[in-house]
Design a protein around this motif. Structure first.
Motif, PDB file in Angstrom:
ATOM      1  N   VAL D  20     -61.498  27.236 118.577  1.00  0.00           N
ATOM      2  CA  VAL D  20     -62.727  26.983 117.779  1.00  0.00           C
ATOM      3  C   VAL D  20     -63.147  28.286 117.102  1.00  0.00           C
ATOM      4  CG1 VAL D  20     -65.165  26.368 117.975  1.00  0.00           C
ATOM      5  CG2 VAL D  20     -63.448  25.072 119.257  1.00  0.00           C
ATOM      6  N   TYR D 232     -67.699  32.362 118.569  1.00  0.00           N
ATOM      7  CA  TYR D 232     -67.819  31.126 119.358  1.00  0.00           C
ATOM      8  C   TYR D 232     -68.957  31.262 120.378  1.00  0.00           C
ATOM      9  CZ  TYR D 232     -66.758  27.669 122.917  1.00  0.00           C
ATOM     10  OH  TYR D 232     -66.848  26.643 123.815  1.00  0.00           O
ATOM     11  N   TRP D 249     -67.805  15.854 121.996  1.00  0.00           N
ATOM     12  CA  TRP D 249     -67.124  17.003 121.393  1.00  0.00           C
ATOM     13  C   TRP D 249     -67.459  17.124 119.912  1.00  0.00           C
ATOM     14  CZ3 TRP D 249     -64.895  21.269 122.873  1.00  0.00           C
ATOM     15  CH2 TRP D 249     -64.555  21.403 124.243  1.00  0.00           C
ATOM     16  N   LEU D 253     -69.163  20.341 118.156  1.00  0.00           N
ATOM     17  CA  LEU D 253     -68.497  21.216 117.167  1.00  0.00           C
ATOM     18  C   LEU D 253     -69.311  21.226 115.872  1.00  0.00           C
ATOM     19  CD1 LEU D 253     -64.719  20.311 117.761  1.00  0.00           C
ATOM     20  CD2 LEU D 253     -65.962  22.425 118.330  1.00  0.00           C
ATOM     21  N   SER D 256     -72.195  23.558 116.256  1.00  0.00           N
ATOM     22  CA  SER D 256     -71.830  24.989 116.310  1.00  0.00           C
ATOM     23  C   SER D 256     -71.465  25.475 114.914  1.00  0.00           C
ATOM     24  CB  SER D 256     -70.636  25.209 117.242  1.00  0.00           C
ATOM     25  OG  SER D 256     -70.533  24.193 118.198  1.00  0.00           O
TER      26      SER D 256
END
Lengths: 625, 159, 491, 298
Positions: D20, D232, D249, D253, D256
């Motif tokens: 990521v 991250y 998930w 994501l 973020s």
């Protein structure tokens, strides 16, 4: 009279003093004294039951003088502090024997006086720790401050000036305590601890306020709390090597021991909490907390500006003292544990750091941060000890300093004190900055030409440093060991005890398990190493083979940045260093000078008869009216 | 209104007057010998005071002339005391004058301030300490620019 | 045996007047007369002290009953100070033989006789005579050191002491006018009715200031630095150590027996505090050892005055302990000053030259400042606990001033210790560094040994002092011994 | 939590973090490119860089501490990842709270500092001095924000904090509960990234990329890896403190990346701050906002 364990300990310590006194001349004396300290530590460990279960071991020696009976006894609190005292004494005097001793004697130092002063310090500290009532506490207190004066003053020259300044502060502190003692005696009729305990309830708030100020100020002088902290840094820094390690580790914590014994145990935090400062919403406990917090910030940022390694460390000693008081004053389970654990942790890494710096001085002859550099290649082990020490001092995870700071922060978090939390964190960040300056200016950067042939510190100095580094890491990994002693001390002193596990602290609002955290950390280092070393071997390059904007570097050009290390920060913060406390001290001294000039004028050419007549007339008039 | 001028009051007044004149003389005078003399006056005043303490008007001097019945006598004790006081006074004054002669020989002056100044200078000289309190060199760091080095000290008394 | 008590005063007086003649006859014999007399005096007093049943007794001189005659009152306190006078006279005996040693020794005998008289006498006018005798003897001894500064100091002291005696006489006249008697015991009986008015207080104050000249009371102690700086250090040790204490003893007796007004105690307290403040602060800047010790003794005596001011004799134990402790310490320090007299800066490096003297100096300073195991601490402890017990703000101010004064005292004493322990500057030749040696070092060592002895057996000494203090406080014991129940002639 | 499963988690979390993180570095560079009107690097460019740097023949090192510094830099973040709960995997979040995480994030900067110190280059030392001063600057608001959140949630355990925020859906998100703290947190987070306006310590013009002056080959590669982890960690920390962590998930994501997009887009529009201006800015606005936010929370 049956010899209790405490008597054995005190006699053993007395014997060490006699040994140091009479056969201190020979070079073997140093080793003998170290072995005797080891013996004292063993007798202390025999009393280990105190450290775990609590309970009291009384000494059979007690006598009455002029109507006051004096008694000595040991409990968990004194056992905990005695353990640290004897531990640091053993390691410091081990560090002192052998190579350091020879070089110190060569430079004209008096080794016999040094060992004597150390033995005297240890004995007087044990007597202070064993005090059974307020009068024996005061006697022990004076003995410790005078023994400390001897140890500080034996290096002569600048050290004597620093020691002179210390003794004036210590006397002022001692007299404040003596005044407080007298007030307690007058209100409670006796100086025994239990009698005082009863008397405290019935005391008026103004008298309690006066006592808190007197005792707080008196003990605060030794701990180096804010208004009285100016003496500590030069005094500890100028003491000869191992002496500063010993003093830095434990000497100013005697102030905390006394605060714990008197303010926390006798007066009780709840009483102190009830003392309101009129017109403001802060009470005595908040006042102590804020003094502690400012004691964290100001000395730490003063340390950043120091150019002598020993002074930098000594200023940090004052700063860390603030954490201990903060923890004890917040006085919930975690705060008390944090403050007390910090005493132990600080003793370990402060002694290690002072020893490492002394090793550097031993080899290079100077502690000036602007005259060192790049020693990591020549003194790797000292670098490692200093690295472990500064990680502990800064309070970063793998080392024990992190556990006690974490506990102090958690207690501030639970009690909901944002400003104190913020100030404590500023202190920590300041520590990290100034600590990096220490390791960068000594061990990293360009190695100087004159330090090419510098060898690693001799084994007699390296062994205690490595032991201390090991202790720092082990108590970081398993904080449970010291936490056990801390918990029993908390019971004795009356603070709520913490429920500790081997790895750390278990609590509903977030717990800490150092074994897991460190395990994961080293696992991460492992993975990082794998990634890094998977890319083949790298060629070692000489320090002058460096980017210099196209110029060719030669050995005579000084290609190192160490002076005015945090220039950016200093642009903003530099203006705030106005040395206001130094000014305060100068103004007090000049006031006394002026008054004494007036008095001397009075006696020198005064018209004595005129005074006599005027007083006689004045008194007659006063009588008649 | 002046209280009735009984002879007793007059005598008390003279006694206290003499003492105050003496003491004032000591305080105000500059010459040492004058101070010793005014001390004499003060002592005379106090002695008179002491005699008056035991004095009774209608009594006679306390001398036993005949064995028979004696007239009312004055209290003899203070008079005995005054004798010793006068003797002591004379002794002290004699010693004082002899010391004054010595000072006159040594210091050539009897002015009390001058003698005091000379004495301090001597004590400082024997002890070897610099005299810090003097008009020429003010105390403390000089706020003004430093005095030029080569300046002769006017009083010349620097030993 | 009680008759011998009078001998302790008479013999030194006789010796004082015979000595010049004997000296001319044969120097060898004359030299030993003085010490022999004093030794005999010590033996009598020591014998009385040990065999005596600790009960005070009164000796009527010449068989005249006390109210009219003069009596010597000897309770344990008076005996203690008399013994101290004889002993210190012996210790500080001017052994140096030169052409006017006869005169100096005669004056010394006179001084010791007068001091013993001060300690023992029970009659006010008799005290005045002895007081004048001490004054004259001191003038003689100070002038005997021959320097012109000494003469100047003597004349200034003489004038001050002259005014003091004028005031004392004035006080005595007032008291006699009021009560018709001068015997302390008789006064103690009459005092409550006759002397508790304004006149009584005026009499006390003039007595206080008159005698205060000798006891280094605040406004009248300007002579102290000059006399101690010019006199020989043996004499200043005797003066500072003992004679000032005796003058203090008289004021204490007056305060205990005769004058119970609270104003009296307050005046003494205020003057005591001012004495402490001025003494300690002046000593801070003193540049010379003897002058510093003089200021320090003013400060310490100020403390004694504070202790004396405690209401109805509570401070008696503190006064006694502090007085004896100061006596030992100040005598020891002046003995060291004999060798180290000059400027403090000159002392640099003298620890190497005479380590024993330096050690003694540190020991004395530690005890003076009140380092715990040493007796100085216990003396201070008694005073501080007494002072803290009072509620009036003035006493608490006295307490704070006393504590602050100790800090200033520690500062300047240990500044000197630091100078002594510094390494000598290179350009100074070893013989130039002042050495404390010979007889004076021995006497200082004697005092040091005495100090350490009291440290070790502090408990018994403490109890003994408590009994002495209790006995001295008890007024009617004093009256009964002087006037036994049956008004028969006392023994 | 069976030990085997825990072990699996401890290895998976850093791996996920790395992947990521690389995507985030790519996004940062793509946004920068878009602002400067150019195409921007291909999808796997960060991976190519790292592999290229690690496969260089001549690797230059100034000594053991230089290497250990880089290892500590990478290792510190890898350890920090395990403390960050990710949907489905909690790692050892219970064993150490936010404060431990905050301190673990300081380990890499200390490691880097040691490594750069060993390179014996004044530019590097000046860079490190500025980096630590910058850390002093942005850590204070960060700490205030953490205090606020921890005090509001009553615990320092990240798992509970996320659980509390997810309990009430959108309404109980940290940002909604404590808007001021969220804004202060954003500014502090932006500074801790060391991106454009706050990158005084990399300042290529003045001190030749500061700490990175003597880093080449695998050392520079290591720093690139550290940068991925850094992006991250910081963004996930912000998400779990204020945006209720990731329940699934995809949503985790998305949040973020969105959180990281904000500083990335602001970054390339401003010139650099001087050190003392950085200090002044950081100690003025975010601290003010933070303290007011905490006042509300108390």
């Amino acid at each position: 009279m049956t010899l209790t364990l405490l008597d054995e300990l005190l006699l053993f310590s007395g014997a060490t003093l006699l040994v140091a006194l009479f056969i201190g001349r020979g070079l073997a004396a140093g080793w003998m004294v170290t072995i005797l300290y080891g013996g004292q530590l063993l007798t202390l460990l025999k009393m280990a039951a105190l450290g775990y279960g609590g309970g009291i071991i009384a000494s059979s020696l007690s006598f009455t003088v002029m109507g006051q009976n004096l008694s000595w006894r040991f409990d968990a609190l004194s056992w905990f502090f005695a353990l640290i005292t004897l531990g640091s004494a053993l390691l410091s005097s081990w560090f002192a024997c052998g190579a350091w001793e020879r070089s110190y004697a060569k430079q004209g130092g008096n080794i016999w006086l040094f060992h004597l002063a150390m033995a005297l310090n240890v004995l007087s500290m044990l007597i202070l720790l064993a005090s059974g009532d307020l009068l024996s506490l005061f006697i022990g207190w004076e003995l410790v401050s005078w023994a400390g004066f001897l140890l500080m003053a034996l290096a002569g020259g600048v050290a004597t000036q620093a020691a002179m300044r210390y003794i004036t502060y210590a006397m002022a502190g001692g007299m404040a305590i003596f005044g407080g003692l007298a007030l307690v005696y007058s209100s409670s009729g006796s100086l025994q601890l239990d009698a005082v305990l009863i008397a405290v309830e019935s005391m008026s708030t103004t008298k309690l306020w006066l006592l808190v100020i007197l005792f707080g100020g008196g003990f605060g002088v030794k701990m180096g709390l804010l208004p009285f902290h100016l003496w500590q840094a030069p005094a500890y820094a100028e003491t000869p090597g191992p002496g500063s390690a010993f003093l830095g580790a434990i000497s100013s914590r005697m102030g905390l021991f006394a605060i714990l014994l008197v303010l926390v145990k006798l007066f009780g935090i709840v009483n102190i909490d009830s003392l309101k400062i009129p017109f403001t919403l802060i009470d005595a406990r908040d006042l102590l907390a804020w003094i502690a917090v400012f004691t964290i910030i100001f000395p730490t940022f003063t340390a950043m500006k120091q150019n002598d390694a020993r002074h930098l460390l000594a200023w940090h000693g004052i700063g860390q003292g603030g954490y201990m008081l903060l923890g004890v004053v917040v006085a919930d389970a975690m705060g008390g544990a944090g403050g007390l654990l910090h005493v132990f942790n600080h003793a370990t890494y402060q002694a290690a750091l002072f020893m490492a710096v002394t090793a550097v001085i031993h080899r290079t002859g100077t502690a000036d941060l602007n005259k060192l550099g790049g020693l990591v290649v020549r003194m790797p082990l000292s670098f490692m000890v200093l690295l472990i020490g500064i990680i502990g001092l800064a309070g970063l995870p793998p080392m024990n300093g992190f556990v006690s700071k974490w506990l102090v922060y958690r207690s501030l978090l639970n009690e909901g004190m944002p400003l104190l939390f913020l100030a404590a964190v500023i202190g920590t960040l300041g520590t990290i900055l100034s600590v990096y300056k220490l390791i960068h200016n000594i061990f990293l950067g360009q190695l100087r030409v004159e330090h090419e042939q510098v060898k690693e510190a001799p084994w007699s100095m390296m062994a205690p440093m490595l032991i201390l580094a090991a202790i720092i890491f082990i108590t970081g990994l398993f904080p449970g060991i010291p936490l056990a002693w801390v918990a029993s001390v908390q019971e004795v002193v009356g603070l709520p005890a913490t429920d500790y596990t081997l790895g750390g602290v278990e609590s509903v609002s977030g717990s800490l398990d150092m074994i897991w955290v460190i395990g994961v950390l080293f696992a991460g280092f492992g993975i990082g190493a794998v990634i890094f070393y998977s890319a083949g071997r790298s060629k070692r390059v000489h320090q002058l083979d460096n980017y210099a904007g196209g110029h060719f570097l030669s050995a005579d050009v000084r290609y190192q940045y160490s002076d005015n290390f945090y220039a950016g920060l200093m642009h903003l913060v530099g203006g705030w260093y106005r040395g206001s406390f130094l000014w305060l001290e100068k103004s007090v001294i000049s006031l006394i000078d002026f008054l004494s000039l007036v008095m001397q004028g009075l006696y020198r050419r005064a018209n004595a008869e005129f005074y006599l007549l005027s007083t006689a007339l004045f008194v007659m008039a006063w009588v008649v009216i | 209104m002046i209280p009735a001028l009984t002879p007793e009051l007059i005598l008390y007044a003279t006694a206290i007057g003499l003492t105050t004149i003496g003491l004032a003389g000591v305080v105000l005078s500059v010459h040492l010998f004058r101070m010793v003399l005014s001390l004499v006056i003060a002592e005379a005043g106090v002695n008179l005071m002491l005699v008056l303490a035991g004095y009774r008007w209608d009594a006679v001097a306390p001398i036993l002339t005949s064995l028979g019945e004696q007239p009312a006598m004055v209290d003899p004790v203070p008079q005995a005391m005054v004798l010793t006081a006068i003797v002591i006074g004379v002794g002290v004054q004699a010693l004082a004058v002899s010391i004054l002669i010595r000072i006159r020989q040594r210091y050539a002056t009897l002015d009390r301030w001058e003698v005091a100044e000379r004495m301090d200078a001597d004590i400082a000289a024997t002890a070897g300490t610099p005299r810090d309190v003097s008009q020429e060199a003010p105390l403390g760091e000089r706020p003004l620019p430093p005095i030029p080095a080569k300046r002769v000290d006017p009083s010349g008394s620097e030993s | 045996m009680n008759g011998a008590l009078a001998l302790t005063i008479a013999l030194p007086l006789l010796g004082a007047f015979l000595l010049p003649v004997l000296m001319r006859v044969s120097v060898a014999f004359g030299v030993w007369i003085g010490p022999a007399i004093l030794a005999y005096g010590c033996w009598i007093l020591g014998d009385l002290w040990l065999t005596g049943s600790m009960q005070p007794f009164s000796v009527a001189l010449g068989g005249f009953a006390p109210p009219l005659g003069i009596n010597l009152y000897a309770d344990t306190l008076a005996l203690l100070f008399a013994l101290a006078a004889q002993l210190l006279g012996l210790i500080f005996w001017p052994f140096k033989l030169d052409q006017d040693s006869a005169r100096r020794q005669a004056l010394m005998l006179l001084l010791v006789a007068a001091s013993t008289g001060l300690a023992l006498s029970g009659d006010l006018f008799n005290l005045y005579v002895f007081y004048e005798l001490t004054a004259v003897a001191t003038f003689g001894l100070v002038a005997a050191s021959g320097t012109s500064a000494a003469y100047a100091a003597t004349i200034r002291y003489l004038i001050l002491s002259g005014i003091g005696s004028v005031l004392t006489l004035f006080g005595i006249a007032l008291i006699y006018g009021q009560t018709g008697t001068l015997n302390l015991a008789h006064l103690a009986q009459l005092a409550p009715e006759q002397l508790s008015n304004e006149l009584g207080l005026a009499a006390f104050l003039s007595l206080l200031i008159g005698i205060g000249v000798k006891a280094e009371l605040f406004p009248v102690n300007t002579w102290v630095p000059e006399v101690y700086a010019t006199a020989s250090s043996r004499l200043s040790a005797f003066l500072a150590g003992l004679v000032s204490k005796l003058a203090l003893l008289i004021i204490l007796r007056l305060l205990l027996l005769v004058f119970h007004q609270p104003e009296a105690a307050q005046v003494i307290l205020i003057l005591g505090i001012l004495g402490v403040v001025s003494g300690e602060l002046a000593a801070w800047r003193a540049k010379e050892m003897r002058r510093m010790l003089a200021f320090s003794s003013i400060g310490q005596l100020g403390v004694l005055f504070i202790a004396m001011a405690l209401p109805d004799g509570q401070g008696m134990l503190a006064v006694l302990a502090l007085a004896l402790h100061h006596l030992v310490i100040k005598s020891g320090l002046f003995m060291l000053a004999d060798g180290w007299g000059g400027a403090l800066q000159r002392l640099r490096g003298s620890a190497a030259a005479s380590p024993l003297a330096a050690g003694l100096f540190v020991l004395f300073s530690l005890s003076l400042v009140g380092m715990p195991p040493l007796p100085g601490f216990w003396a201070k402890f008694t005073l501080i606990t007494e002072l803290a017990g009072q509620t009036e703000p003035l006493y608490l101010m006295g307490l704070t001033v006393f504590l602050l004064a100790t800090v200033v005292e520690a500062a300047y004493l240990f500044r000197v210790a630091a100078i002594i322990y510094q390494s000598a500057p290179q350009e100074r030749r070893p013989d130039e560094i002042p050495k404390a040696g010979g007889l004076s070092l021995a006497t200082a060592g004697l005092f040091g040994a005495g100090l350490i002895a009291t440290t070790l057996l502090i408990a018994p000494v403490g109890d003994r002092l408590q009994t002495i203090a209790a006995q001295a406080q008890d007024v009617d014991l004093y009256i009964n011994t002087v006037f036994p129940a049956t008004p028969g002639a006392s023994q | 939590m069976a030990p085997l499963e825990l072990l699996l988690e401890l290895t998976l979390m850093p791996l996920v973090a790395f992947l990521v993180g690389m995507m985030m570095v790519l996004m940062m560079r793509r946004i920068a490119a878009r602002i400067q009107r150019r195409v921007g690097p291909p999808l796997f460019q960060p991976l190519y860089d790292i592999v290229k740097l690690h496969s260089k023949q001549t690797q230059v090192s100034h000594g053991l501490i230089h290497d250990i510094g880089i290892v500590m830099a990478m290792g510190g973040y890898i350890a920090a990842e395990t403390l960050l709960p990710v949907p489905g995997m909690n790692g050892i979040a219970e064993k150490g709270g936010i404060i431990t995480l905050l301190y673990l994030m300081m380990i890499p900067s200390l490691g880097l500092a040691l490594g750069v110190g060993q390179c014996a280059n004044p530019n590097g030392s000046i860079g490190i001095a500025r980096a630590l001063t910058a850390m002093l600057a942005y850590d204070i608001p960060l700490v205030i924000v953490i205090f606020g959140v921890a005090y509001a949630a009553g615990t320092t355990n990240l798992v509970d904090i996320i659980a509390q925020q997810q309990a009430g859906g959108f309404a109980t998100w940290g940002a909604v509960q404590m808007p001021l703290l969220a804004v202060a947190g954003l500014i502090a987070m932006h500074a801790s990234l060391g991106k454009q306006p706050f990158e005084i310590y990399i300042a290529p013009a003045e001190i030749a990329t500061g700490p990175m002056v003597e880093m080449s080959g695998k050392h520079l590669g290591g720093l690139f890896v550290m940068q991925c982890f850094q992006l991250y960690t910081i963004s996930v920390l912000y998400v779990s403190l204020f945006l209720g962590g990731g329940s699934t998930w995809f949503d985790f994501l998305l949040k973020s990346f969105l959180v990281l997009a904000i500083p990335a887009s602001i970054a390339y529009l401003f010139p650099r701050y001087r050190t003392e201006d950085l200090l002044r800015l950081m100690w003025k606005w975010p601290v003010m906002l933070g303290l007011i936010g905490v006042a509300f929370v108390l």
